[in-house]
Design an enzyme around this catalytic site. Structure first.
Site, short mmCIF file in Angstrom:
data_model
loop_
_atom_site.label_atom_id
_atom_site.label_comp_id
_atom_site.label_asym_id
_atom_site.label_seq_id
_atom_site.Cartn_x
_atom_site.Cartn_y
_atom_site.Cartn_z
CD GLU A 174 -3.16 -1.19 0.63
OE1 GLU A 174 -3.76 -0.11 0.64
OE2 GLU A 174 -3.64 -2.23 0.11
CG HIS A 240 -3.16 2.49 4.81
ND1 HIS A 240 -4.01 3.27 4.05
CD2 HIS A 240 -2.95 1.37 4.09
CE1 HIS A 240 -4.31 2.65 2.92
NE2 HIS A 240 -3.68 1.49 2.93
CB CYS A 355 -4.71 9.63 3.05
SG CYS A 355 -4.99 8.81 4.60
O1 SUG Z 1 -7.70 2.65 0.79
N1 SUG Z 1 -10.52 4.70 1.02
C1 SUG Z 1 -9.07 4.57 1.03
C2 SUG Z 1 -8.47 5.53 2.02
C3 SUG Z 1 -6.98 5.57 1.89
C4 SUG Z 1 -6.32 6.34 2.97
N2 SUG Z 1 -4.92 6.34 2.78
C5 SUG Z 1 -3.99 6.34 3.75
N3 SUG Z 1 -4.28 6.01 4.98
N4 SUG Z 1 -2.78 6.60 3.42
C6 SUG Z 1 -8.67 3.12 1.34
O2 SUG Z 1 -9.34 2.49 2.18
C7 SUG Z 1 -12.72 4.26 0.17
C8 SUG Z 1 -13.35 4.17 -1.17
C9 SUG Z 1 -14.81 3.83 -1.12
O3 SUG Z 1 -15.24 3.24 -0.15
O4 SUG Z 1 -15.47 4.15 -2.10
C10 SUG Z 1 -11.23 4.11 0.06
O5 SUG Z 1 -10.73 3.49 -0.85
#
Ligand code: SUG
Length: 424
Positions: A174, A240, A355
């Site tokens: 990730e 994460h 993020c």
């Molecule tokens: O991968 N949300 C992302 C959020 C990413 C956050 N990034 C970090 N922590 N670096 C994920 O879970 C939600 C999309 C949806 O539900 O439509 C989403 O992908």
């Protein structure tokens, strides 16, 4: 050599929506089915970028990949004109269809892992594209991200851009969200800490494999330490590591329960990083941390050498968390200011300030080697705001995703962005 860190933020795409695609990400699950506001979302993101520019920092941006991801549907055997492909997918496999409609590339911290040239074996900055193999919607990003990174960081004497690792659980990756670089200062050789999960029967997926960090360290030749994320943090919703910890230069700000072996990590950092300063918070629960995203702040070094914490407004609104923030700023550490930003639309999908950005440490010469169109100045920032104002939809309900009219509007927004990139 003088080095700086550039934050590249993902410009939030015109199809931003709440389809609830990320199990283990509590905000994404809670807001599933809500109506999104793509225009406001993108302007919030641009507002955050502007705030960092105004602090005297260099700010870049990543354009969103085209969505719906028609190329992914073609690769899965859908045929015909674009509109026929989208109609067939929406009808035959609505779940797949929602997955190819995600604007998740906005969370640039998951685009790649970046290794500074001071740490790499060949003196170049290395980017290892993340495969995002655990979540279907995110796995579609890797091919676009690799092409984009090759375009922006095309100078091979300065940058090494690697494709994603094999997209399997074995190497699930990730990107920078599970990587922290600790160093006395940005231009000095540092220690790369890779935080991974494990198959421990957790109620939520453990999205980062240890082998991914090991491969990134091998590909770049970086000095590395591999540490396990605490299972309690994952079970509380820290999908994460950057939801429970953030590092900048020699400072590590983290929740007391972020790591499985906290003592081992702190001891290793104290030994490897001259002047290491841990700022550990135990006055709030993991649940408070995940609701407020305190640790998903950006911790940045300002031009005067002091550090600032760029926090989401949700942290300001949480009483216990804000008390903890005040204690951090008043404490004996380099974090001198707390600056609040509104990124609520992204937060509702579990993406805070940290993020939304990929950190790229560069020397002055490497900075000049970047495709300059992707580094913001006043004019480019204004141009992006105008683009979003004119072309991004105001609202999207999940049920709108299958409307041909939406595909047309979003397609026109991407065309306008492509056109802007030829002039910017
Ligand atoms: O991968 N949300 C992302 C959020 C990413 C956050 N990034 C970090 N922590 N670096 C994920 O879970 C939600 C999309 C949806 O539900 O439509 C989403 O992908």
């Amino acid at each position: 050599m003088k080095s700086i860190e550039i934050n590249f933020d993902g410009l939030i795409g015109p199809i931003h929506n709440y389809a609830g695609l990320s199990p283990g990400n509590i905000a994404s699950a809670t807001n599933a089915g809500a109506v999104s506001q793509p225009r406001a979302a993108a302007l919030q993101g641009l507002g955050k970028m502007r705030k960092l520019m105004d602090l005297g920092l260099v700010q870049g941006f990543f354009p969103p990949p085209r969505r719906p991801a028609i190329a992914a549907l073609r690769a899965l055997g859908f045929q015909g004109k674009d509109v026929e492909i989208l109609s067939a997918a929406a009808r035959e496999d609505p779940l797949l269809f929602n997955n190819i409609c995600s604007a998740s590339a906005m969370w640039a911290a998951n685009a790649a892992t970046v290794i500074a040239s001071a740490d790499s074996a060949d003196g170049r900055v290395h980017f290892v594209t993340a495969n995002l193999a655990t979540m279907l919607h995110r796995s579609f990003e890797a091919v676009d991200t690799f092409a984009m990174l090759r375009r922006i960081f095309a100078d091979e004497s300065s940058f090494g851009v690697h494709p994603a690792l094999p997209a399997t659980q074995h190497f699930s990756d990730e990107g920078a969200a599970n990587h922290m670089r600790l160093t006395p200062q940005h231009g000095t050789r540092g220690l790369n800490v890779f935080i991974h999960g494990a198959q421990r029967g957790s109620r939520f997926p453990e999205r980062q494999a240890r082998r991914a960090g090991e491969a990134v360290a091998r590909l770049s030749g970086a000095p590395a330490l591999h540490m396990l994320q605490s299972q309690r943090a994952i079970e509380a919703g820290a999908f994460h590591n950057d939801v429970v910890a953030v590092a900048n230069e020699y400072v590590l700000l983290c929740h007391a329960e972020a790591f499985e072996d906290r003592d081992g990590l702190f001891a290793a950092l104290a030994e490897a990083v001259p002047g290491f300063v841990p700022v550990e918070v135990d006055s709030i629960t993991l649940d408070d941390a995940i609701r407020s995203y305190l640790f998903n702040s950006q911790l940045v070094t300002l031009p005067d050498g002091s550090m600032a914490l760029i926090l989401p407004s949700e942290a300001r609104e949480h009483e216990r968390v804000w008390t903890a923030v005040e204690a951090i700023v008043a404490g004996n550490n380099p974090i001198a200011q707390a600056i609040v930003v509104d990124v609520r639309e992204s937060m509702r999908n579990g993406g805070g300030p940290a993020c939304l950005r990929l950190r790229v440490p560069v020397t002055e010469a490497q900075r000049d080697a970047i495709d300059q169109r992707f580094l913001l100045d006043e004019r480019r920032w204004e141009a992006l705001c105008t683009l979003v104002d004119q072309h991004w939809p105001e609202q999207i309900a999940v049920s709108d995703l299958c409307l041909p009219e939406l595909w047309e509007n979003v397609g026109r927004a991407h065309d306008a962005l492509d056109d802007l990139l030829t002039r910017i």
